[in-house]
Design an enzyme around this catalytic site. Structure first.
Site, PDB file in Angstrom:
ATOM      1  N   SER A   1       0.849  -1.199   0.000  1.00 27.99           N
ATOM      2  CA  SER A   1       0.000   0.000   0.000  1.00 27.99           C
ATOM      3  C   SER A   1       0.878   1.240   0.000  1.00 27.99           C
ATOM      4  O   SER A   1       2.026   1.206   0.457  1.00 27.99           O
ATOM      5  CB  SER A   1      -0.897   0.011   1.240  1.00 27.99           C
ATOM      6  OG  SER A   1      -1.541   1.261   1.413  1.00 27.99           O
TER       7      SER A   1
ATOM      8  N   TYR B   1      -1.405  -0.495  10.518  1.00 22.00           N
ATOM      9  CA  TYR B   1      -1.596  -0.809   9.104  1.00 22.00           C
ATOM     10  C   TYR B   1      -0.379  -0.387   8.282  1.00 22.00           C
ATOM     11  O   TYR B   1       0.152  -1.164   7.477  1.00 22.00           O
ATOM     12  CB  TYR B   1      -2.851  -0.107   8.582  1.00 22.00           C
ATOM     13  CG  TYR B   1      -3.166  -0.422   7.129  1.00 22.00           C
ATOM     14  CD1 TYR B   1      -3.875  -1.578   6.791  1.00 22.00           C
ATOM     15  CD2 TYR B   1      -2.773   0.431   6.109  1.00 22.00           C
ATOM     16  CE1 TYR B   1      -4.172  -1.874   5.460  1.00 22.00           C
ATOM     17  CE2 TYR B   1      -3.061   0.144   4.786  1.00 22.00           C
ATOM     18  CZ  TYR B   1      -3.760  -1.006   4.464  1.00 22.00           C
ATOM     19  OH  TYR B   1      -4.042  -1.294   3.148  1.00 22.00           O
TER      20      TYR B   1
END
Length: 371
Positions: free
Chosen positions: A221, A234
């Site tokens: 990501s 995350y």
């Protein structure tokens, strides 16, 4: 905040963003083929090569050509390509593709798209995939647990065969401040987002190394390059995948003598899937133009293109994510401006976890995940 109407058709003007502009420019102002005609045009008009009107466009064309040439050479080098011969076309019917987190979002679309190509697809997820494709096999598995991955991998190899491609797509987000994260939250985040990659590689990579061929797709990501409020776990879990992918590449090349096993890492921005359906992004037109959200089909197309080309790639989507690796190198005040423009420190303020909810978290107040 309602889940974005990302699944509904958007007006045509909403599709006009920097990615479209870059695509047009790459075929015109930044195309060697297109720019070479500018000096040629003036030469045919009778100008000398030493005239600025011919010389400047010629230099520009040379710079553009050199950029694309070096990029092409880099791609060939990384993939042991030939200057004169393309690799044999990939026979999709012979592929066995394992997709983790394949019951929803990008994984679901990828599994169904590959199945249409007559590919044998194996989906690993805690819930079953809803599909009408007969060549998709579902195995219930919590990929964050090595014991389950090990047991399921043996069944897959025995019942279906040795996977030739592995797409590590499963992901989870908690959306909490660091001190509000429960131990269970952190274990789940790193278990699904990071450790699962190690477990599936331990299970399926030895067979690929034995055959000297295969393809590993790592779903990271853009948040792996940048930290923000309520995204510490995350971002850290996705950052770990960057160096894991690099280490994997060098181990395959230098230790196992298996450069034919390709490694692709995907670093997307905001994807319009349920995972981040309750995030609040800036709504001003300037932000939407520079940092558009992307549809799952865009990510799936890029992954399949890399698989079909049999090339190791780093995929940045959308265009602005290409600049994310330099964030740590720019002055702090510019970094803060980028952070403020993106709304990153406020986008998770009212976030509600919709997917991969554990039993200890209970059900959402609303069944449809909207609030």
């Amino acid at each position: 905040m309602n889940a974005p109407s990302s699944y509904d058709p958007a007006p045509i003007y909403d599709s006009i963003d920097i990615d479209m502009a870059v695509k047009v420019l790459s075929q015109t102002a930044f195309s060697p083929f297109f720019t070479c005609f500018i000096p040629i045009f003036y030469v045919f008009q009778g100008y000398e090569f030493s005239d600025p009107v011919v010389l400047v466009p010629s230099i520009y064309c040379a710079v553009v050509s050199a950029f694309w040439l070096l990029k092409w050479i880099s791609l060939l080098y990384r993939n042991q390509g030939s200057l004169f011969f393309k690799p044999d076309p990939l026979d999709w019917s012979e592929q066995i593709v394992v997709v983790t987190g394949g019951a929803s979002g990008v994984g679901e679309l990828l599994a169904n798209t590959l199945a249409v190509r007559n590919v044998t697809v194996v989906v690993l997820d805690i819930k079953p995939i809803v599909t009408e494709n007969y060549n998709i096999a579902y195995y219930q598995c919590d990929v964050s647990k090595w014991e389950e991955v090990e047991a399921v991998s043996k069944k897959i190899i025995d019942e279906i065969g040795q996977p030739t491609m592995l797409v590590n797509n499963a992901g989870v987000v908690q959306g909490k401040l660091i001190i509000d994260l429960k131990p269970e939250d952190v274990y789940q985040t790193f278990g699904v987002n990071t450790l699962a990659h190690f477990w599936t590689l331990k299970a399926f990579l030895p067979g690929m190394i034995k055959n000297k061929t295969g393809h590993i797709v790592t779903m990271s990501s853009v948040m792996g390059f940048a930290g923000s409020v309520q995204m510490a776990d995350y971002s850290a879990s996705k950052a770990a995948l960057m160096t894991m992918n690099e280490s994997l590449r060098y181990e395959l090349d230098k230790v196992y003598d298996a450069p034919g096993i390709r490694t692709t890492i995907v670093c997307p921005g905001h994807i319009l899937t349920p995972l981040f359906s309750t995030i609040q992004l800036p709504t001003n037109p300037f932000f939407k133009f520079l940092a558009p959200s992307i549809a799952p089909v865009t990510v799936v197309k890029s992954i399949i293109t890399a698989l079909d080309a049999q090339q190791s790639r780093t995929i940045y989507l959308p265009f602005y994510t290409n600049f994310s690796p330099v964030l740590k190198m720019i002055p702090s005040y510019l970094r803060d401006i980028c952070q403020k423009f993106s709304g990153a420190d406020h986008s998770m303020r009212d976030f509600k976890k919709v997917t991969a909810r554990r039993t200890d978290e209970g059900e959402l107040p609303h069944a449809n995940g909207k609030h």
